[in-house]
Design an enzyme around this catalytic site. Sequence first.
Site, PDB file in Angstrom:
ATOM      1  NE  ARG A 111      -3.521  -0.059   2.822  1.00 17.67           N
ATOM      2  CZ  ARG A 111      -4.760  -0.408   2.522  1.00 17.67           C
ATOM      3  NH1 ARG A 111      -5.435   0.290   1.667  1.00 17.67           N
ATOM      4  NH2 ARG A 111      -5.300  -1.451   3.078  1.00 17.67           N
ATOM      5  CB  ALA A 112       4.035   2.079   1.654  1.00 19.37           C
TER       6      ALA A 112
END
Lengths: 341, 577
Positions: free
Chosen positions: A279-280
């Site tokens: 997600r980062a």
Amino acid sequence: MTLAFPFSAIAGQEEMKQAMLLAATDPGIGGVLAFGDRGTGKSTAVRALAALLPPMQAVAGCRYRCDPAQVSRLCSECQARLAQGALPVETVAVPVVDLPLGASEDRVVGALDLERALSRGEKAFEPGLLARANRGFLYVDEVNLLEDHLVDLLIDVAASGENVVERDGLSVRHPARFVLVGSGNPEEGELRPQLLDRFGLSVEVKTPTDLATRIDVVRRRDAFDRDPQGFVEGMRAADLALQAQILAARARLASVEVPDAVLEDAARLCIALGTDGLRAELTLMRTARALAALRELACVTRAELLQIAPSALRHRLRRNPLDDAGSTTRVARAISELFGA
Amino acid sequence: MTQSASADAALACAMLAVDPLGLGGMVLQGGPGPGRDAVLALLRAGQAADAPFRRMPIGISDSRLLGGIDLGATLRAGTRVAERGLLAEADGGLVIVAMAERLAPMVAAQLCLVLDSHLVRVARDGVEMQHQARIACVALDESVGADEAVPATLRDRLAFTVSAEAGVDEGAAFEAGAIARARAALPSVETPEEMVTAITATALALGVWSLRPSLLALRAARAMAALRGADAVGAEDAALAARLVLAPRATRLPEAEPEVTPEQEASPPPEDQPEEAAQTEPRDGPMQDRVLDAARAAIPADLLAQLAAGAARAARARGAGKSGAMQKSASRGRPGPVRRGMPGPRARLNLIETLRAASPWQRLRGNAPGSGERLQLRPDDFQVTRFKQRRETTTIFVVDASGSLAANRLPEAKGAVELLLAECYVRRDQVALIAFRGARADLLLPPTRSLVRAKRSLRQLPGGGGTPLAAGLMAAADLASAIARRGGTPAVVVLTDGSANVALDGSQGRARAGEDARLAARVLAATGTRVLLVDTSQRPQAAARAVADAMAAAYLALPVADATRLSRAVQQALPAA
């Protein structure tokens, strides 16, 4: 309706303003968390953003304001109507819905319409705040004071983009895609990591310590309080320019290229910081692209990536209780080690 | 201009009457009595005749505060009837918040939202509505000592801090006609640029970090100018505003090295910030000097003493941080989700949800809709709100920072405590830190969940001096019983070598000190708190053992303050509640 303080008139707090503009440009980034000192204009910025957002197209009469251009995301009622013919379209303001503290679960997710049930014996669904926030913004002030069971609800819906109601003998699902905006003061409690992760960007809001900025803030706020209409009028041109910039950036967004080199930079940064999951990286990429679009670039460069990296990453670092450095410092350190910037 | 507390109270009341919305309200300090009544009466007199003046009791429910469904009327009418809450009913008037120092953070946050937006938004009990609530708020503050305070979020929005003890000086009060004239003149009062600068700079010099108080002071100055009949804010107005609005919030002395960081920040700001602040503080303007001098002269004596000792920030943070975190563990607990079940001591019947659950079945149960028949409820329909009562554990570290330990063991002890802190954090427990050295024990860190603050106060822990073990244990006993009173579960970890040499009264001498230490240990034991005593001396001491026995504590000899071993021992001795 009380007038909102104009977005363009907010002095300082550049990172917070940038994060809000990015979220408005690409709602897919996934929300903004503004955490910090008291009296720094966190709520003001959210309300200002609401006044700034350009209106959008929606299916007329739809309770969830479905987007007529996105057939796959229509609610079941709109799908049924579409099967019978073209959908009527209207222009509506982007909803910015407040989730008040003390809200009860039935008002958040929606519930059986009590009035109709009692007076007519009908089983009807009455949409809640999540339905109202569809395609807009859901603002939670003092997000860290929100009750746990509501936080759980938000986490789930924010991730799936769909509100599934199974209660009171009802079985309803409807789209609930919203940009979650939270603000709060960390002194009053911390957020669970799962909820932190739902926010695409997080900004630390600090009270300005230089006199000139402080005087500027006080003066502008005072001018607004004394003559809201006149003040908003005076800033209208700037706000409209900003609105045009958001619209142009949205139009450009799909065509902005993200070179492999930038993706690689993003990945290296995430590895260096040990962030969990993908997600980062995804947020880094989307946010950098939105910034490039706002800057009218055709292609994302490392400059955009590094500019937004602190906002996109600082709340995703695994907490190391024995590392004294704040997460902002850790991100800055990793950037300077990797890229010498 | 007079500077007595009673004259200040009268002036604050007058200013608030002129611009209630702009000024937000006041914190009225002091217990009930003629003084407080006099201030409240003056506030009442300053209002328009028909303006509401509502008292908000401490235990007010959300539905009464914000509004919700009027159940009786709803059932009678068969359609939903909403009722306004107290805040909406007080629109255009004053809300008196009783016992504001005990205000739950959630209620404080709701008040703050209303003060900011002048609106009450409700989304509960099947009702969604919005009402005007243009209120000012008077927070009655009866706090004694540093462990109670009006929630900082609320205080930030209330212009004045007024002491009620002295009552009001009738001579300084304004009559209704003057207030009405000032109210009318307020919009046209000019604010010279240098006054904005003077007030903002004074706030910065005093370390008032939030920007709201600067704005409030500016408005107070304007209200005062209007009261005087002046057409522009003058230096005396600014000075008065600084005195009444800014001085009570000071976190540093203007002359002092600005080493204090913005109050209650979770993470320390970059090192260069305070310096930058110092550089940009122009000290040259005579106007600003005058305003600053007025404010400085008005810093309350006790606050002044704390500031001089450099402890102000801790004291301020104490009240705020604590009231924020502690009251969550109040015995009632926080409401959980509504679920089917039978009402009981920890589950309150939720009528709305029960009606919702019952209504689809009415036809099946033989009731025609809208027929006016009685609703048929079955036990199955009952819906209850459960209250979560997770009792929070607060681990109180009592650290010996005396000379006998400081020389070489203190860093080790700090390392051990840091590791324990980290573990407490993982369990989301609260921690508190008491250090004793010299002649006394200090609460360096009030119960908090903020690891950053805990570590900061540990880092700043100085060493050296005598060993007032008794004082340390007494402080721990006080804090432990305070925590237990509020529904938390205290646990105490004492790190010492046990060689007490300062008695409770501050006198030197081992025999007396040892006796006092054992006495204090018994006091601590009487609170029923679990205690672990870690003996950090090179050779385990009989004295430490005796103290541990006196308080029925677990005892651990730890010649080397090995952080890992220590934390394991703590886990065993004080299992999570």
